[in-house]
Write a protein that holds these residues in place. Structure first.
Motif: not given
Length: 189
Positions: A73-77
């Protein structure tokens, strides 16, 4: 939009929370979760999960699923906010990165979930950074989104390196070279 700068941690944290909530609310999440956890029979890496002290597949797989989802989720954000795949490859702790591999091994489910919410899953082995350190951008975003990262899984790079050297010595003592990447064992009866 492409930048070479990670967006502010608070903005990234908010977007990561939205992405994680969407993943977990998706109708296919139970199937994704089950498939990812079933992948455990293929978790044979000698240098990922084994850096966790007293590693136990049954006890650790659920918490690692949570941590892997948060990392993705952090990487996608970061990618959603920058449009830059390289910037989105933020530092991830080795055991957490290993869990993301189990998730990415469910490509159809993960692609459909991501497609429904409109985010991109970012992970490319030759671009990944397993150099997580407390205080890094990932740590800052994580703390704003979910609080203190569990140190059992979010191990600092220098500690991972120390543990990998320890493991390499142990593996060598039983005939496994290059941390389990080769051996000279024979299987004659």
């Amino acid at each position: 939009m492409s930048t070479n700068i990670v967006p502010p941690a608070d903005v990234t944290a908010e977007r990561a929370q939205q992405i994680l909530a969407a993943i977990e609310a998706d109708p296919e999440f139970p199937a994704f979760r089950a498939a990812t956890l079933e992948y455990s029979s293929d978790w044979q890496c000698f240098t990922g999960f084994p850096v966790i002290e007293r590693w136990n597949l049954d006890a650790d797989k659920e918490p690692l699923l949570t941590e892997g989802l948060r990392a993705l989720a952090i990487k996608a954000a970061v990618y959603a906010l920058t449009g830059d795949e390289n910037v989105a490859e933020v530092p991830i702790a080795v055991p957490v990165d290993e869990m993301t591999h189990a998730m990415i091994a469910q490509p159809q489910l993960l692609a459909r979930i991501a497609g429904r919410f409109g985010f991109q899953v970012i992970h490319q082995t030759d671009q990944e950074h397993t150099n997580y350190m407390p205080g890094c951008v990932t740590d800052q975003v994580y703390r704003l989104a979910w609080g203190e990262p569990p140190v059992r899984y979010w191990l600092a790079k220098d500690e991972v390196d120390r543990r990998l050297a320890f493991l390499a010595d142990r593996y060598a003592s039983i005939g496994l070279g290059r941390s389990g990447r080769e051996h000279q064992l024979t299987f004659a009866v």
